[in-house]
Scaffold this active site. Structure first.
Site, PDB file in Angstrom:
ATOM      1  N   LYS A 176      93.186 -41.470  32.786  1.00 16.37           N
ATOM      2  CA  LYS A 176      92.945 -41.678  34.220  1.00 16.37           C
ATOM      3  C   LYS A 176      93.930 -42.701  34.789  1.00 16.37           C
ATOM      4  CE  LYS A 176      89.458 -44.071  37.005  1.00 16.37           C
ATOM      5  NZ  LYS A 176      88.980 -43.023  37.922  1.00 16.37           N
ATOM      6  N   CYS A 192      76.892 -33.840  54.480  1.00 18.56           N
ATOM      7  CA  CYS A 192      76.442 -34.634  53.328  1.00 18.56           C
ATOM      8  C   CYS A 192      76.567 -36.109  53.708  1.00 18.56           C
ATOM      9  CB  CYS A 192      77.289 -34.295  52.101  1.00 18.56           C
ATOM     10  SG  CYS A 192      76.690 -35.008  50.553  1.00 18.56           S
ATOM     11  N   CYS A 213      73.511 -30.028  48.625  1.00 17.27           N
ATOM     12  CA  CYS A 213      74.880 -29.767  49.031  1.00 17.27           C
ATOM     13  C   CYS A 213      75.544 -28.656  48.273  1.00 17.27           C
ATOM     14  CB  CYS A 213      75.741 -31.008  49.095  1.00 17.27           C
ATOM     15  SG  CYS A 213      75.364 -32.319  48.000  1.00 17.27           S
ATOM     16  N   CYS A 243      86.068 -39.980  36.612  1.00 18.42           N
ATOM     17  CA  CYS A 243      85.164 -40.001  35.471  1.00 18.42           C
ATOM     18  C   CYS A 243      83.811 -40.538  35.909  1.00 18.42           C
ATOM     19  CB  CYS A 243      85.714 -40.895  34.366  1.00 18.42           C
ATOM     20  SG  CYS A 243      87.327 -40.335  33.779  1.00 18.42           S
ATOM     21  N   GLU A 246      74.430 -28.612  53.121  1.00 16.44           N
ATOM     22  CA  GLU A 246      75.860 -28.510  53.323  1.00 16.44           C
ATOM     23  C   GLU A 246      76.189 -27.049  53.625  1.00 16.44           C
ATOM     24  OE1 GLU A 246      78.594 -29.592  49.999  1.00 16.44           O
ATOM     25  OE2 GLU A 246      79.413 -27.654  50.541  1.00 16.44           O
ATOM     26  N   HIS A 278      84.094 -33.891  53.629  1.00 14.87           N
ATOM     27  CA  HIS A 278      85.081 -34.116  52.567  1.00 14.87           C
ATOM     28  C   HIS A 278      86.456 -34.445  53.104  1.00 14.87           C
ATOM     29  CE1 HIS A 278      81.885 -31.851  50.577  1.00 14.87           C
ATOM     30  NE2 HIS A 278      82.161 -32.652  49.573  1.00 14.87           N
ATOM     31  N   LYS A 294      82.160 -26.066  39.796  1.00 10.51           N
ATOM     32  CA  LYS A 294      81.635 -26.434  38.478  1.00 10.51           C
ATOM     33  C   LYS A 294      82.011 -25.457  37.386  1.00 10.51           C
ATOM     34  CE  LYS A 294      78.382 -29.571  39.742  1.00 10.51           C
ATOM     35  NZ  LYS A 294      78.000 -30.666  38.892  1.00 10.51           N
ATOM     36  N   ASP A 346      66.518 -36.294  48.005  1.00 12.30           N
ATOM     37  CA  ASP A 346      67.723 -35.477  47.850  1.00 12.30           C
ATOM     38  C   ASP A 346      67.689 -34.665  46.565  1.00 12.30           C
ATOM     39  OD1 ASP A 346      68.970 -36.488  50.151  1.00 12.30           O
ATOM     40  OD2 ASP A 346      69.789 -38.214  49.062  1.00 12.30           O
TER      41      ASP A 346
HETATM   42  N1  GLN Z   1      71.677 -39.398  50.409  1.00 10.21           N
HETATM   43  C1  GLN Z   1      72.877 -39.196  49.678  1.00 10.21           C
HETATM   44  C2  GLN Z   1      74.065 -39.690  50.504  1.00 10.21           C
HETATM   45  O1  GLN Z   1      73.992 -39.612  51.680  1.00 10.21           O
HETATM   46  C3  GLN Z   1      73.086 -37.739  49.354  1.00 10.21           C
HETATM   47  C4  GLN Z   1      74.324 -37.516  48.546  1.00 10.21           C
HETATM   48  C5  GLN Z   1      74.501 -36.115  48.020  1.00 10.21           C
HETATM   49  O2  GLN Z   1      73.927 -35.174  48.503  1.00 10.21           O
HETATM   50  N2  GLN Z   1      75.323 -35.939  47.042  1.00 10.21           N
HETATM   51  O3  GLN Z   1      75.067 -40.121  49.971  1.00 10.21           O
HETATM   52 ZN    ZN Z   2      75.023 -33.780  49.836  1.00 15.85          ZN
END
Ligand code: GLN
Ligand code: ZN
Length: 766
Positions: free
Chosen positions: A21, A732, A649, A522, A671, A700, A114, A605
């Site tokens: 890394k 997200c 998400c 990582c 998402e 993103h 993934k 979540d």
């Molecule tokens: N509550 C988390 C955030 O807002 C949700 C993150 C996620 O869905 N990966 O960061």
């Molecule tokens: Zn999310």
């Protein structure tokens, strides 16, 4: 038994101290040049081969090392580079290679997703625009290097054609086309390997364990017939993992010389298949007995019994003892865990220790029962037994409660229609309420504060005051923006699983237990070693403080049981289902504590709900049933007017829509922006009739989407979903974003919601 060989399928590339890394990031930031990067990478690659050689592994994988990702390597080897990267043919230059992975000026990165149901992400090849050609024979290059530098007779690794195509974006209906185009290139690779005198080639075809049809099996047979013709003298180990073969008889009769099987995840099914159909006498069996996806030391006496079971069907000289899959998915070595107590250390096995286990197991099974071998076998069994009875493992009452609760119904006291009424009366939210997913930017300042506190530089009080200051600041910003439901911002959390793991009983954290998630990123997954229990409130202080600053509702924010499970290494002495229930019961106490403290909306979540699903479709229903139950155990005890939110998400979620409905959350945010059309389409067919927010912008990217764009997305959503149930939110959490762009985007989002409200002149909620 006579001599049994050992083989490895892949070794972690990141290095004991994450040297890999560090080298990559140094190169990306221009701190080192390309020759220096290549020098460091070669050193690391050889060092890893040497470790395996010194441990006495017979079949050492070569070519599993990469500068980013093995799927990207395969695409690059075949010159499969989208047009936007202006690639002109020949070996793919490093600049193009990294641009595909990470994007560059003007050319967005390829998607990543993934690797099966693991937490490793690969770069998705885009076949559409490419004219495949063999730009270099990477397995051959790797083989030559290992031989020249270390005298290793390596086993090159190659991702199989069928698996490669299922992982790629292949234009609809063109699978056979691409097989026809790529197969000659694969044939050339194997021909050259044969000519070089390579003994064994490992071709990874994990897709063979997925729910694939007979048509695909015919394609696979076609592929391996051709490869056999191209290199009849090369021994191919057709390597599968992550479950048992889907079409056992057809697969084991392919013209290859070895079949590698996952005898951890696929143990029961495979043993049934072996019992029913036997195993061909002319093939080797790669017996994947050492768990490559978990970090527990094996009970080698028990493994030996398993191996003897397999040996009923295969002659010992045709057995190769292997990990169940590449060791990419586990950290490098337990030796670095100096802070764990000895009892705990002996219970763990990372990659290096797993290699030792393989060697010992093969020795023992080969009849080399020296005193030393025997005592080490015994010691491994003892260590597992000690862990089983250690105070780490068992917390009185927890296991019984989870077992018991697993049988009980878990339902809210009132149905959704009723809850909706009382919640509307209580909250008086406007039409199309706006909210966010939980986190706000984790700025350098926030990270610095946390490391000051962790290093003891700051007292608890100093750190808490800092977090409170951030909460106050962001409650102010949210009020100014005019958001309807606020959040505290999660400034106190590094990671949504680690945060809870550190506060619940039953978790263990390592110093160096890193595994690659994607590229140079990582993660250090928590280890669920014992019964999980609630110790004291984990989120109440921050939520209550945030709520004290505003009249608007503040959502409490928790990570759900299934996500905690999927993003941790989990004990393997209990069914995952039971561990999920334990976590659920602990979180339920947190939900209660929040509710009692006056927090009336609570978000749980579950971004990982879908991704841990088994690879065989027929296993989904059972798995989803307990996953849903775990969520409901967490959330169902609250009063009807307490609003339960959830968030996911994973965009490919249309295929688990029934399970999502069964969660019975009052509001779900999902998402969507990365697959908008697709998700909306699935709602055309079956609408969703509880509260729902489809993310209206992609978090993103630092880009600030214009108001009109979000208006369009909201309006498209309202065409298929009940406007009265619709929420407006980003895709997200915002923790990876900068402050300026976050505020600007949210301002646009609130504006967009207002515009649509006016246009629809929908009735304000009663
Ligand atoms: N509550 C988390 C955030 O807002 C949700 C993150 C996620 O869905 N990966 O960061
Ligand atoms: Zn999310």
């Amino acid at each position: 038994m006579s001599s049994i060989l050992t083989g490895n399928l892949g070794y972690p590339r990141i290095g004991e101290s994450r040297e890999w890394k560090k080298a990559l990031e140094a190169f990306w930031s221009s701190a080192i040049d390309e020759p220096e990067l290549q020098r460091r990478m070669k050193e690391l690659r050889l060092r890893h081969l040497k470790v395996q050689q010194d441990k006495g592994i017979d079949l050492i994988p070569v070519g599993d090392f990469t500068l980013y990702d093995q799927v990207l390597d395969t695409a690059a080897m075949f010159g499969i580079v989208p047009k936007r990267f202006a690639y002109a043919g020949g070996p793919v230059p490093l600049s193009v290679y990294f641009a595909m992975a990470r994007g560059s000026e003007g050319a967005p990165a390829c998607e990543m997703t993934k690797w099966f149901n693991t937490n490793y992400h690969y770069i998705v090849p885009e076949l559409g625009e490419a004219t495949p050609a063999l730009t270099e024979n990477k397995p051959l290059i790797a083989y030559r290097e290992a031989k020249a530098e270390l005298g290793i007779e390596g086993r090159p690794v190659l991702i199989g054609l069928y698996t490669f195509l299922t992982l790629a974006k292949c234009p609809a209906g063109q699978l056979d086309d691409y097989i026809a185009r790529l197969l000659p290139l694969y044939a050339q690779i194997v021909t050259e390997l044969e000519r070089e005198g390579v003994q064994w080639l490992q071709i990874d075809e994990p897709a063979l364990v997925c729910s694939i049809g007979k048509d695909d099996m015919r394609r696979i047979a076609f592929i391996y017939d051709k490869l056999h013709e191209a290199a009849p003298g090369l021994r191919i180990m057709l390597q599968t993992y992550f479950d048992a073969l889907e079409h056992y008889e057809e697969t084991v009769s392919l013209p290859v010389q070895g079949i590698g099987l996952d005898l951890v995840r696929g143990w029961e099914r495979t043993m049934r298949q072996l019992a029913e159909h036997g195993f061909p006498e002319d093939k080797a069996l790669g017996a994947g007995l050492i768990d490559g996806r978990n970090i527990w030391a094996a009970d080698l006496k028990a493994k030996l019994v398993q191996l003897e079971g397999v040996a009923r069907y295969v002659a010992p000289q045709r057995l190769i003892v292997q990990p169940s899959c590449s060791l990419l998915h586990v950290p490098v070595t337990v030796r670095r865990e100096t802070k764990l107590d000895a009892g705990m250390r002996e219970a763990l096995a990372f990659a290096d220790e797993k290699l030792d286990e393989l060697v010992l197991l093969a020795k023992a099974a080969s009849g080399e029962r020296s005193e030393r071998v025997d005592s080490r076998l015994e010691a491994s069994a003892q260590a597992v037994r000690r862990l089983q009875t250690s105070p780490w493992r068992v917390k009185s009452g927890v296991r019984e409660a989870a077992l018991h609760i697993g049988q009980q119904p878990a339902e809210r006291s009132a149905p959704f229609a009723k809850r909706r009424q009382v919640q509307q009366r209580k909250w008086q939210l406007p039409f199309l309420p706006t909210t966010t997913i939980g986190s706000f930017p984790q700025t350098a300042e926030v990270r610095q504060a946390r490391s000051r506190w962790r290093s003891g530089d700051w007292t608890d009080a100093q750190y808490e005051a800092f977090v409170q200051e951030r909460i106050r600041e962001w409650i102010g910003i949210q009020e100014q923006l005019g958001l309807d439901v606020l959040v505290h911002g999660e400034f106190e959390r590094t990671d949504m699983v680690e945060y809870f793991g550190e506060k619940l009983g039953g978790f263990l954290f390592t110093q160096n237990g890193w595994v690659q998630s994607y590229g140079s990123r990582c993660v250090r997954p928590p280890i669920i070693v014992g019964d999980v229990e609630f110790i004291s409130p984990m989120t109440v202080k921050e939520s209550v403080y945030a709520q004290s600053l505003t009249e608007k509702p503040v959502k409490g924010m928790l990570t759900g049981p299934v996500t905690i499970l999927n993003w941790s290494f989990v004990r393997d002495d209990l069914p995952r289902e039971q561990v999920a229930y334990q976590i659920a019961l602990a979180l339920r106490q947190e939900v209660k504590a929040l509710e009692e403290a006056g927090i009336g909306m609570i978000q749980v979540d579950e971004p990982a709900l879908r991704e841990g699903l088994p690879l065989k479709r027929q296993d989904w229903a059972r798995e989803l049933e307990w996953a849903v139950r775990a969520f409901r155990l967490t959330t169902s005890t609250v009063a009807p007017e307490t609003q339960i939110h959830t968030h996911m998400c994973y965009c490919e979620f249309h295929d688990i829509i029934d399970a999502i409905r069964a969660l019975d959350a009052d509001v779900i945010s999902i998402e969507t922006s990365r697959s908008h059309g697709e998700l909306l389409h699935s709602f055309e067919e079956h609408t969703y009739d509880q509260g729902i927010g489809l993310g209206v912008y992609d978090i993103h990217s630092p880009r600030v989407p214009p108001v009109e764009e979000m208006v369009r997305i909201i309006e498209r959503s309202l065409a298929v979903l009940d406007p009265e149930l619709f929420w407006v939110n980003p895709d997200c959490g915002l923790k990876t974003r900068g402050t300026r762009e976050t505020i600007a985007s949210l301002r646009h989002m609130v504006e967009a919601a207002k515009l649509v409200r006016e246009k629809q002149s929908g009735p304000a909620k009663p």
